[in-house]
Design an enzyme around this catalytic site. Structure first.
Site, short mmCIF file in Angstrom:
data_model
loop_
_atom_site.label_atom_id
_atom_site.label_comp_id
_atom_site.label_asym_id
_atom_site.label_seq_id
_atom_site.Cartn_x
_atom_site.Cartn_y
_atom_site.Cartn_z
CD GLU A 191 2.04 -17.56 13.16
OE1 GLU A 191 1.96 -17.31 11.85
OE2 GLU A 191 2.71 -18.61 13.41
CG HIS A 194 4.18 -14.54 9.43
ND1 HIS A 194 5.30 -14.51 8.48
CD2 HIS A 194 4.46 -15.78 10.13
CE1 HIS A 194 6.08 -15.33 8.87
NE2 HIS A 194 5.64 -16.26 9.63
CD GLU A 220 9.43 -17.64 10.04
OE1 GLU A 220 8.32 -17.70 9.42
OE2 GLU A 220 9.53 -18.50 11.05
ZN ZN Z 1 6.52 -18.05 10.62
#
Ligand code: ZN
Length: 426
Positions: A191, A194, A220
């Site tokens: 995370e 991201h 991703e």
């Molecule tokens: Zn992801």
């Protein structure tokens, strides 16, 4: 304006978003909202009771609307193109199929070779670990990566995710699973990958159509890069393992670095996509893509879905779900009408390895830096080449611009082969 300017990109992207939005009648959007809201509840109930029949009529309605949605757009080469384009602008069904057709046999062969070898021991990963200490450790990792905690935070939620309120407020969530405690560490890395993307987008794009990431696959690629290419690598744990061992002395007693490294990279064909290892993960995605295309083409009846799912699981991964909860009902996506989404997960894996090869050409001593806990050059490279651009470039163009080729499976296959040859002595 100069086509390569921010102004031209802004007009291009805003016009595309606008065109897509106005093609879909508001009555349809309202109907879809109602149908998917009910479908979500039905899915949750069906999953908890492991009874597909509860979800079936709702999914039939969702699919009907998805097929209607496609009719609002000009005919594409394949009807699935229209769905895919919402998640991966410019990507065609035929492109994804061509990529997966090259990838599938190589991954299947690799998994076969691995499963013929003695399995690694990972029992110590499933002992009792203290949640609070794991939480603090995962926060410390993200801080060392370069996730800016002055513009972010990590809270507890049932599912790990990243959410952006503005470039100065990019948050992540995390969870603790007592049967899989170290997942907390890898979710935080994922995370924060991201989040660092969102924190790195050009400030000038704030509150315009160019803010946020280029696509789901590019997003991703960032989370997977930090979670897997960095976080499941030996250099990374050369730096962090002594620290982890200090915190969890009894759990990791007698476990050397190499054994720990092997354990966190254990390959085992399994039922649940989100828990799948790097070698098997993409096969879960390919299965879903095939089923989605068949549904959109009208070649697959929803009532036959559980059976076809189980047959394909056996064919692809050699395992058969004991019930629908661990089979066709495991993912939330279809209940919300998100058909066209899954392949972006696999494409993200491929892009992460493609970028990794390029990064290692540009930063020659990257492994040495990671061994010393230095991530600034890596994050700087990602900011410069990926993050700052936001949605300025279409995903395939961005990958081409940065790596010299469009999305291709070969770097990922090379990465897997090198890694698992060492771990499993292939
Ligand atoms: Zn992801």
């Amino acid at each position: 304006a100069d086509p390569s300017s921010d102004e031209a990109a802004l007009v291009r992207v805003a016009a595309r978003d606008y065109d897509k939005a106005v093609r879909v009648p508001s009555e349809f959007v309202a109907e879809q909202a109602i149908v998917t809201t009910k479908a979500f509840d039905a899915w949750a109930e069906a999953r908890s009771k492991s009874d597909f029949s509860i979800f079936r009529p709702h999914l039939e309605k969702v699919l009907e609307l998805v097929r209607k949605y496609i009719t609002f757009f000009p005919p594409a080469e394949h009807p699935y193109d229209t769905l895919l384009d919402d998640y991966e602008p410019g990507m065609k069904t035929a492109d994804v199929q061509a990529i997966f057709d090259r990838l599938r046999p190589q991954q299947v062969e690799l998994i076969k070779a691995i499963t013929a070898r003695p399995q690694v021991n990972d029992k110590f990963l499933h002992k009792k670990y203290n949640e609070g200490k794991l939480w603090d450790f995962s926060a410390a990792i993200t801080k060392e990566f370069g996730y800016d905690w002055n513009r972010g935070r990590m809270d507890k939620a049932p599912h790990p995710f990243e959410t952006t309120f503005s470039v100065d407020d990019v948050r992540i969530t995390n969870r603790f699973e007592s049967d899989n405690p170290l997942a907390t560490l890898f979710s935080a890395m994922h995370e924060s990958g991201h989040a660092m993307y969102e924190q790195g987008i050009n400030r000038d794009y704030e509150r315009t159509s160019l803010s946020h990431g280029a696509s789901l696959a590019i997003h991703e690629s960032q989370s997977r890069l930090w979670e897997n290419l960095v976080g499941r690598s030996l250099p990374f744990w050369e730096y962090f393992y002594p620290k982890l061992k200090k915190v969890f002395a009894s759990q990791l007693d007698g476990i050397g670095l190499k054994n720990f490294y092997k354990a966190i990279n254990k390959v085992e064909p399994s039922l649940i996509r989100v828990n799948a290892d790097e070698a098997t993960y993409n096969l879960h995605v390919m299965l879903r893509l095939e089923l989605e295309i068949a549904m959109v083409e009208g070649k697959l009846q929803i009532k036959d879905l559980p059976e076809i799912w189980n047959t394909k699981m056996k064919e692809y991964l050699g395992v058969t779900p004991p019930n629908d909860a661990q089979g066709v009902l495991q993912d939330i996506h279809w209940s919300g009408g998100a058909i066209g989404y899954f392949s972006t997960y696999a494409l993200g894996n491929l892009v992460s390895a493609q970028l990794w090869e390029k990064i290692n050409r540009d930063i020659k001593d990257l492994d040495d830096q990671i061994c010393k806990g230095r991530f600034d050059a890596l994050l700087g490279w990602l900011h410069e080449n990926i993050h700052q651009h936001g949605r300025k470039y279409d995903p395939q163009d961005l990958v081409q611009k940065v790596t010299g080729s469009r999305i291709t499976p070969e770097p990922y296959v090379r990465y897997l082969k090198t890694k698992y040859s060492d771990i499993y002595g292939l």
